[in-house]
Design a protein around this motif. Structure first.
Motif, PDB file in Angstrom:
ATOM      1  N   SER A  96       0.847  -1.186   0.000  1.00 25.17           N
ATOM      2  CA  SER A  96       0.000   0.000   0.000  1.00 25.17           C
ATOM      3  C   SER A  96       0.885   1.240   0.000  1.00 25.17           C
ATOM      4  N   ALA A  97       0.287   2.373  -0.303  1.00 25.87           N
ATOM      5  CA  ALA A  97       1.007   3.642  -0.290  1.00 25.87           C
ATOM      6  C   ALA A  97       0.000   4.746  -0.052  1.00 25.87           C
ATOM      7  N   SER A  98       0.509   5.919   0.342  1.00 26.50           N
ATOM      8  CA  SER A  98      -0.386   7.064   0.447  1.00 26.50           C
ATOM      9  C   SER A  98      -0.933   7.396  -0.942  1.00 26.50           C
ATOM     10  N   THR A  99      -2.041   8.101  -0.982  1.00 31.07           N
ATOM     11  CA  THR A  99      -2.646   8.436  -2.267  1.00 31.07           C
ATOM     12  C   THR A  99      -1.680   9.235  -3.133  1.00 31.07           C
ATOM     13  N   GLN A 100      -1.017  10.239  -2.551  1.00 26.20           N
ATOM     14  CA  GLN A 100      -0.094  11.053  -3.334  1.00 26.20           C
ATOM     15  C   GLN A 100       1.091  10.237  -3.826  1.00 26.20           C
ATOM     16  N   ALA A 101       1.653   9.405  -2.964  1.00 25.05           N
ATOM     17  CA  ALA A 101       2.799   8.589  -3.374  1.00 25.05           C
ATOM     18  C   ALA A 101       2.406   7.628  -4.490  1.00 25.05           C
ATOM     19  N   ALA A 102       1.203   7.042  -4.404  1.00 22.78           N
ATOM     20  CA  ALA A 102       0.740   6.104  -5.429  1.00 22.78           C
ATOM     21  C   ALA A 102       0.547   6.799  -6.768  1.00 22.78           C
ATOM     22  N   TRP A 103      -0.070   7.974  -6.754  1.00 21.40           N
ATOM     23  CA  TRP A 103      -0.286   8.711  -7.997  1.00 21.40           C
ATOM     24  C   TRP A 103       1.029   9.181  -8.601  1.00 21.40           C
ATOM     25  N   ARG A 104       1.955   9.652  -7.766  1.00 18.34           N
ATOM     26  CA  ARG A 104       3.238  10.119  -8.293  1.00 18.34           C
ATOM     27  C   ARG A 104       4.036   8.970  -8.900  1.00 18.34           C
ATOM     28  N   TRP A 105       3.906   7.815  -8.324  1.00 19.70           N
ATOM     29  CA  TRP A 105       4.554   6.621  -8.887  1.00 19.70           C
ATOM     30  C   TRP A 105       3.873   6.228 -10.195  1.00 19.70           C
ATOM     31  N   ALA A 106       2.542   6.210 -10.202  1.00 20.13           N
ATOM     32  CA  ALA A 106       1.794   5.764 -11.383  1.00 20.13           C
ATOM     33  C   ALA A 106       1.995   6.682 -12.581  1.00 20.13           C
ATOM     34  N   THR A 107       2.249   7.954 -12.322  1.00 17.84           N
ATOM     35  CA  THR A 107       2.436   8.905 -13.414  1.00 17.84           C
ATOM     36  C   THR A 107       3.912   9.159 -13.729  1.00 17.84           C
ATOM     37  N   GLY A 108       4.798   8.349 -13.156  1.00 20.76           N
ATOM     38  CA  GLY A 108       6.215   8.433 -13.488  1.00 20.76           C
ATOM     39  C   GLY A 108       6.944   9.587 -12.857  1.00 20.76           C
ATOM     40  N   GLU A 109       6.373  10.150 -11.797  1.00 18.46           N
ATOM     41  CA  GLU A 109       7.001  11.311 -11.162  1.00 18.46           C
ATOM     42  C   GLU A 109       8.078  10.923 -10.169  1.00 18.46           C
ATOM     43  N   GLN A 110       7.865   9.848  -9.429  1.00 18.05           N
ATOM     44  CA  GLN A 110       8.865   9.429  -8.450  1.00 18.05           C
ATOM     45  C   GLN A 110       8.701   7.943  -8.157  1.00 18.05           C
ATOM     46  N   PRO A 111       9.766   7.284  -7.665  1.00 11.99           N
ATOM     47  CA  PRO A 111       9.640   5.875  -7.286  1.00 11.99           C
ATOM     48  C   PRO A 111       8.614   5.707  -6.165  1.00 11.99           C
ATOM     49  N   LEU A 112       8.087   4.522  -6.045  1.00 16.52           N
ATOM     50  CA  LEU A 112       7.134   4.222  -4.990  1.00 16.52           C
ATOM     51  C   LEU A 112       7.865   4.190  -3.649  1.00 16.52           C
ATOM     52  N   ILE A 113       7.362   4.936  -2.677  1.00 19.70           N
ATOM     53  CA  ILE A 113       8.019   4.984  -1.376  1.00 19.70           C
ATOM     54  C   ILE A 113       7.061   4.533  -0.286  1.00 19.70           C
ATOM     55  N   GLU A 114       7.645   4.017   0.775  1.00 22.26           N
ATOM     56  CA  GLU A 114       6.879   3.511   1.906  1.00 22.26           C
ATOM     57  C   GLU A 114       6.402   4.662   2.787  1.00 22.26           C
ATOM     58  N   PRO A 115       5.320   4.450   3.540  1.00 27.17           N
ATOM     59  CA  PRO A 115       4.890   5.476   4.497  1.00 27.17           C
ATOM     60  C   PRO A 115       6.021   5.849   5.446  1.00 27.17           C
ATOM     61  N   GLY A 116       6.235   7.154   5.605  1.00 30.69           N
ATOM     62  CA  GLY A 116       7.279   7.636   6.494  1.00 30.69           C
ATOM     63  C   GLY A 116       8.653   7.729   5.870  1.00 30.69           C
ATOM     64  N   GLN A 117       8.824   7.187   4.661  1.00 35.57           N
ATOM     65  CA  GLN A 117      10.125   7.215   3.996  1.00 35.57           C
ATOM     66  C   GLN A 117      10.378   8.600   3.396  1.00 35.57           C
ATOM     67  N   LEU A 118      11.621   9.068   3.456  1.00 34.58           N
ATOM     68  CA  LEU A 118      12.015  10.307   2.807  1.00 34.58           C
ATOM     69  C   LEU A 118      12.683   9.986   1.482  1.00 34.58           C
ATOM     70  N   LEU A 119      12.355  10.771   0.475  1.00 30.91           N
ATOM     71  CA  LEU A 119      12.922  10.574  -0.856  1.00 30.91           C
ATOM     72  C   LEU A 119      13.676  11.830  -1.262  1.00 30.91           C
ATOM     73  N   TYR A 120      14.955  11.687  -1.541  1.00 29.85           N
ATOM     74  CA  TYR A 120      15.758  12.816  -2.007  1.00 29.85           C
ATOM     75  C   TYR A 120      15.355  13.109  -3.450  1.00 29.85           C
ATOM     76  N   GLN A 121      14.699  14.252  -3.668  1.00 31.35           N
ATOM     77  CA  GLN A 121      14.086  14.535  -4.964  1.00 31.35           C
ATOM     78  C   GLN A 121      15.085  14.733  -6.094  1.00 31.35           C
ATOM     79  N   LEU A 122      16.333  15.052  -5.763  1.00 36.74           N
ATOM     80  CA  LEU A 122      17.327  15.256  -6.810  1.00 36.74           C
ATOM     81  C   LEU A 122      18.323  14.109  -6.884  1.00 36.74           C
ATOM     82  N   SER A 123      17.997  12.968  -6.311  1.00 38.42           N
ATOM     83  CA  SER A 123      18.907  11.835  -6.306  1.00 38.42           C
ATOM     84  C   SER A 123      18.992  11.188  -7.672  1.00 38.42           C
TER      85      SER A 123
END
Length: 203
Positions: A96-123
């Motif tokens: 499962s994922a938060s709604t925003q994380a799921a949509w961002r993953w589905a639309t190719g914006e960012q990798p799928l991340i777990e609840p509470g995980q931080l993602l370095y946006q410029l990595s």
């Protein structure tokens, strides 16, 4: 002997609900959606449309693309839930994922991340993900980060960000760790900073 019927998973349930919602929003009956599917090059009968909405007919990938074309949406709009809920999105029975994380993953914006995980946006991980999932952007993969990082819809579309800042986004879409100054390079050699007015030149 007939095979065992496979129970619909969360994504199939989303597709069924979204097809029904979008068909109804257009004021179409089953026949009209069936006709639109024929126009899209993937004809299915009105009965098949009804069975899709009842999760009694499997939707293969060709069906999915044709349904998206017929209904005027993108394929992810059929796969993802149409409304945000505090419970997040069940992608599979075990993930499962938060709604925003799921949509961002589905639309190719960012990798799928777990609840509470931080993602370095410029990595490099995010950049490679976007290269794989947004090939039309080419070397401009950083464009997808702009609105997240600036929080400013007016600056974001024109600005190409300089990649020496550190910005994280949580699985709930909250931007954290933003530095006090963020610089951008925009068309016409215009630099814009968060803590000062843009220099618009003599005119």
């Amino acid at each position: 002997m007939a095979g065992k019927e496979i129970e619909a998973g969360p994504t199939a349930t989303n597709v069924a609900a979204n097809v029904r919602r979008l068909r109804n929003s257009r004021g179409w009956n089953y026949v009209q959606l069936s006709d639109a599917m024929g126009d899209a090059g993937r004809p299915i009968t009105p009965l098949a449309v009804r069975r899709v909405e009842e999760t009694k007919r499997r939707v293969d990938v060709d069906d999915l693309v044709a349904l998206a074309i017929a209904l005027g949406v993108s394929p992810p709009a059929l796969l993802m839930p149409s409304e945000s809920t505090g419970d997040g999105v069940e992608l599979t029975p075990s993930r499962s994922a938060s709604t925003q994380a799921a949509w961002r993953w589905a639309t190719g914006e960012q990798p799928l991340i777990e609840p509470g995980q931080l993602l370095y946006q410029l990595s490099s991980e995010v950049a490679e993900f976007r290269r794989q999932n947004r090939p039309y952007e080419g070397s401009r993969v950083d464009e997808a980060t702009r609105t997240l990082i600036t929080g400013n819809d007016q600056l974001a579309p024109a600005a190409a960000m300089r990649a020496e800042i550190t910005v994280y986004v949580t699985s709930d879409g909250e931007v954290v760790g933003r530095p006090p100054r963020v610089s951008y390079f925009a068309a016409g050699d215009l630099f814009v900073d968060e803590d000062q007015e843009p220099d618009r030149g003599d005119d």
